[in-house]
Design an enzyme around this catalytic site. Structure first.
Site, PDB file in Angstrom:
ATOM      1  N   CYS A 138       0.862  -1.283  -0.145  1.00  0.00           N
ATOM      2  CA  CYS A 138      -0.062   0.054   0.092  1.00  0.00           C
ATOM      3  C   CYS A 138       0.739   1.194  -0.043  1.00  0.00           C
ATOM      4  O   CYS A 138       0.374   2.236  -0.349  1.00  0.00           O
ATOM      5  CB  CYS A 138      -1.020   0.209   1.263  1.00  0.00           C
ATOM      6  SG  CYS A 138      -1.837  -1.488   1.155  1.00  0.00           S
TER       7      CYS A 138
ATOM      8  N   HIS B  23      -3.325   7.139   2.351  1.00  0.00           N
ATOM      9  CA  HIS B  23      -4.001   5.627   1.788  1.00  0.00           C
ATOM     10  C   HIS B  23      -5.347   5.390   2.442  1.00  0.00           C
ATOM     11  O   HIS B  23      -5.626   5.557   3.399  1.00  0.00           O
ATOM     12  CB  HIS B  23      -2.939   4.579   2.221  1.00  0.00           C
ATOM     13  CG  HIS B  23      -3.321   3.236   1.778  1.00  0.00           C
ATOM     14  ND1 HIS B  23      -3.921   2.965   0.941  1.00  0.00           N
ATOM     15  CD2 HIS B  23      -3.333   2.191   2.801  1.00  0.00           C
ATOM     16  CE1 HIS B  23      -4.183   1.771   0.814  1.00  0.00           C
ATOM     17  NE2 HIS B  23      -3.791   1.310   2.035  1.00  0.00           N
TER      18      HIS B  23
ATOM     19  N   ASN C 246     -10.025  -0.619  -0.190  1.00  0.00           N
ATOM     20  CA  ASN C 246      -8.811  -0.250  -0.103  1.00  0.00           C
ATOM     21  C   ASN C 246      -8.040  -0.812  -1.636  1.00  0.00           C
ATOM     22  O   ASN C 246      -7.909  -2.234  -1.864  1.00  0.00           O
ATOM     23  CB  ASN C 246      -8.150  -1.304   1.126  1.00  0.00           C
ATOM     24  CG  ASN C 246      -6.567  -1.005   1.101  1.00  0.00           C
ATOM     25  OD1 ASN C 246      -6.054  -0.670   0.372  1.00  0.00           O
ATOM     26  ND2 ASN C 246      -6.093  -1.358   2.368  1.00  0.00           N
TER      27      ASN C 246
HETATM   28  N1  ACO Z   1     -18.519  -8.818   8.713  1.00  0.00           N
HETATM   29  C1  ACO Z   1     -18.910  -9.281  10.053  1.00  0.00           C
HETATM   30  N2  ACO Z   1     -18.220  -9.408  10.939  1.00  0.00           N
HETATM   31  C2  ACO Z   1     -16.816  -9.566  10.958  1.00  0.00           C
HETATM   32  C3  ACO Z   1     -16.374  -9.169   9.400  1.00  0.00           C
HETATM   33  C4  ACO Z   1     -17.086  -8.874   8.386  1.00  0.00           C
HETATM   34  N3  ACO Z   1     -16.737  -8.753   7.370  1.00  0.00           N
HETATM   35  N4  ACO Z   1     -15.030  -9.341   9.664  1.00  0.00           N
HETATM   36  C5  ACO Z   1     -14.814  -9.583  10.898  1.00  0.00           C
HETATM   37  N5  ACO Z   1     -15.957  -9.725  11.469  1.00  0.00           N
HETATM   38  C6  ACO Z   1     -16.021 -10.029  13.041  1.00  0.00           C
HETATM   39  C7  ACO Z   1     -14.911 -10.753  13.592  1.00  0.00           C
HETATM   40  O1  ACO Z   1     -14.955 -12.195  13.364  1.00  0.00           O
HETATM   41  C8  ACO Z   1     -15.207 -10.471  15.149  1.00  0.00           C
HETATM   42  O2  ACO Z   1     -16.030 -11.358  15.639  1.00  0.00           O
HETATM   43  P1  ACO Z   1     -15.849 -11.713  17.097  1.00  0.00           P
HETATM   44  O3  ACO Z   1     -15.830 -10.734  17.991  1.00  0.00           O
HETATM   45  O4  ACO Z   1     -16.915 -12.785  17.284  1.00  0.00           O
HETATM   46  O5  ACO Z   1     -14.794 -12.766  16.926  1.00  0.00           O
HETATM   47  C9  ACO Z   1     -15.672  -8.945  14.994  1.00  0.00           C
HETATM   48  O6  ACO Z   1     -16.412  -8.774  13.576  1.00  0.00           O
HETATM   49  C10 ACO Z   1     -14.737  -8.082  15.274  1.00  0.00           C
HETATM   50  O7  ACO Z   1     -13.567  -8.192  14.525  1.00  0.00           O
HETATM   51  P2  ACO Z   1     -12.280  -7.423  14.502  1.00  0.00           P
HETATM   52  O8  ACO Z   1     -11.325  -8.016  13.792  1.00  0.00           O
HETATM   53  O9  ACO Z   1     -11.922  -7.361  15.925  1.00  0.00           O
HETATM   54  O10 ACO Z   1     -12.882  -6.034  13.908  1.00  0.00           O
HETATM   55  P3  ACO Z   1     -12.086  -4.636  13.786  1.00  0.00           P
HETATM   56  O11 ACO Z   1     -12.769  -3.591  14.830  1.00  0.00           O
HETATM   57  O12 ACO Z   1     -10.456  -4.731  14.169  1.00  0.00           O
HETATM   58  O13 ACO Z   1     -12.140  -4.591  12.328  1.00  0.00           O
HETATM   59  C11 ACO Z   1     -10.799  -4.541  10.362  1.00  0.00           C
HETATM   60  C12 ACO Z   1     -11.536  -5.205  11.498  1.00  0.00           C
HETATM   61  C13 ACO Z   1     -11.943  -3.715   9.446  1.00  0.00           C
HETATM   62  C14 ACO Z   1     -10.089  -5.570   9.445  1.00  0.00           C
HETATM   63  C15 ACO Z   1      -9.890  -3.394  10.984  1.00  0.00           C
HETATM   64  O14 ACO Z   1      -8.710  -4.172  11.890  1.00  0.00           O
HETATM   65  C16 ACO Z   1      -8.932  -2.714  10.043  1.00  0.00           C
HETATM   66  O15 ACO Z   1      -9.198  -2.143   9.063  1.00  0.00           O
HETATM   67  N6  ACO Z   1      -7.430  -3.240   9.892  1.00  0.00           N
HETATM   68  C17 ACO Z   1      -6.756  -2.741   8.925  1.00  0.00           C
HETATM   69  C18 ACO Z   1      -6.454  -3.449   7.995  1.00  0.00           C
HETATM   70  C19 ACO Z   1      -6.199  -2.986   6.539  1.00  0.00           C
HETATM   71  O16 ACO Z   1      -6.826  -1.988   6.159  1.00  0.00           O
HETATM   72  N7  ACO Z   1      -5.467  -3.707   6.020  1.00  0.00           N
HETATM   73  C20 ACO Z   1      -5.044  -3.580   4.548  1.00  0.00           C
HETATM   74  C21 ACO Z   1      -3.601  -3.402   3.958  1.00  0.00           C
HETATM   75  S1  ACO Z   1      -2.832  -2.725   5.195  1.00  0.00           S
HETATM   76  C22 ACO Z   1      -3.400  -0.926   5.103  1.00  0.00           C
HETATM   77  O17 ACO Z   1      -3.901  -0.816   3.984  1.00  0.00           O
HETATM   78  C23 ACO Z   1      -3.291  -0.156   6.268  1.00  0.00           C
END
Ligand code: ACO
Length: 332
Positions: A118, A259, A289
């Site tokens: 990214c 980003h 993204n």
């Molecule tokens: N739909 C519904 N529920 C979901 C989904 C979904 N698509 N994905 C995860 N969940 C659930 C999980 O299983 C979890 O359930 P549980 O509590 O029963 O275990 C719950 O939602 C919470 O999940 P978390 O992973 O704790 O959610 P979080 O608030 O951290 O959000 C996310 C997840 C959106 C991926 C976040 O961590 C994020 O954006 N991280 C950055 C990742 C990213 O963008 N990476 C790309 C490249 S790097 C970059 O560009 C920065």
């Protein structure tokens, strides 16, 4: 860092492209156990673009590149270098940039890929700036392109809702001494979190086998929380480093083009930098993204709709797999 004479290179034109097909959150509800509400609230994403089966990364890069050349009023024959930031090129070898060179009909100029996920577009911009600064190359095409829809597991709700396909490009050339151009770029990599965002199989470490295919080890795997925290911390740090290097304050930044990974990441960076969210160019709701393409697509949109004007100071920051991150401060 810019010398006392000011910037050495500047952006002459930008272009963007996203495939026609749009996949909404509602569409995803039919594929995995998710909801429009969850995706919107946790990420800010409403839809993403997905490439046609016959479309390649270099096809997408080509459209964005042609649009950037048009704005720069240059032809492919005027280019003397092509740098493509991508982790989803057409094939593992040769470089996506090589295919782009052929499709554009550019001369036999050095054309190579940069792999910084990214953050790749900022790496490409920094490399182009160094070549122009050194005087050996004048007109450099830089492209961020990703076709991540081919690299994600469409049954994994923790990743498939996040990414989209797209391409963004900029043509760079020498600064003209009017203060416009690349003021500073700041680049970093720290592999402590290398395994938190990666594609485990398909390289020299782990070849693709029936077993690895079964376990989807040829697809993106991510520990979202780790990446989230690193993105907020490091994109803020890199942004501050750019401002410090330039001896500028956040007040002098007209626009921030971050980003586009998660709206909550962007909001927290805005808070940390004490820059109002209204001064951030945000389009994550429409593209998701797009990794290395996200900054140039957002930059191009803000140019074309008149938000970013010549002379505006723009701060860019990104973080991705590696983890690699960085920032750029540019007077447009
Ligand atoms: N739909 C519904 N529920 C979901 C989904 C979904 N698509 N994905 C995860 N969940 C659930 C999980 O299983 C979890 O359930 P549980 O509590 O029963 O275990 C719950 O939602 C919470 O999940 P978390 O992973 O704790 O959610 P979080 O608030 O951290 O959000 C996310 C997840 C959106 C991926 C976040 O961590 C994020 O954006 N991280 C950055 C990742 C990213 O963008 N990476 C790309 C490249 S790097 C970059 O560009 C920065």
């Amino acid at each position: 860092m810019a010398s006392e004479q000011g910037p050495h290179s500047r952006i002459l034109g930008t272009g963007g492209y996203a495939p026609e097909r749009v996949l909404t959150n509602r569409d995803l509800e039919k594929l995995v156990d998710t909801s429009d509400e969850w995706i919107t609230e946790r990420t800010g994403i409403k839809q993403r673009h997905v490439a046609r089966p016959d479309e390649t990364a270099s096809d997408m890069a080509l459209v964005a590149a042609r649009r950037a050349l048009e704005i720069a009023r240059l032809d492919a024959a005027d280019l003397d270098m092509i740098i493509v930031a991508t982790i989803s090129g057409d094939v593992p070898m040769p470089a996506c940039a090589a295919y782009l060179q052929r499709k554009l009909g550019a001369g036999p100029v050095p054309s190579f890929d940069v792999s910084a996920a990214c953050a790749g577009f900022l790496y490409a911009m920094s490399i182009a700036d160094q070549f122009i600064r050194g005087g050996s190359h004048k007109r450099i095409l830089i492209v961020g392109v990703e076709l991540l829809s081919r690299l994600i597991d469409w049954q994994d709700r923790t990743t498939c809702v996040l990414f989209g396909d797209g391409a963004g490009a900029a043509v760079m050339g020498p600064a003209t001494g009017d203060g416009r151009g690349i003021i500073t770029t700041q680049l970093y990599t720290d592999a402590a979190l290398a395994e938190s965002l990666c594609i485990p199989a398909g390289g020299s470490r782990e070849q693709i086998t029936a077993e690895s295919l079964n376990a989807k080890r040829d697809k993106v795997q991510m520990v979202g929380k780790d990446i989230f925290k690193a993105a907020v911390k490091n994109m803020s740090q890199a942004s501050r480093a750019a401002l410090d290097a330039a001896g500028m304050s956040a007040d002098s930044v007209r626009w921030v083009v971050p980003h586009q990974a998660n709206l909550r990441i962007i909001s927290q960076i805005a808070e940390r930098l004490d820059i109002a969210l209204e001064r951030f160019v945000i389009n994550i709701e429409r593209y998701g993204n797009t990794s290395s393409a996200s900054i140039p697509i957002a930059l191009d949109e803000a140019f074309r709709d008149g938000r970013i004007k010549p002379g505006d100071t723009v701060l860019m920051c990104a973080l991705g797999a590696g983890i690699s991150w960085g920032s750029a401060l540019v007077r447009m």
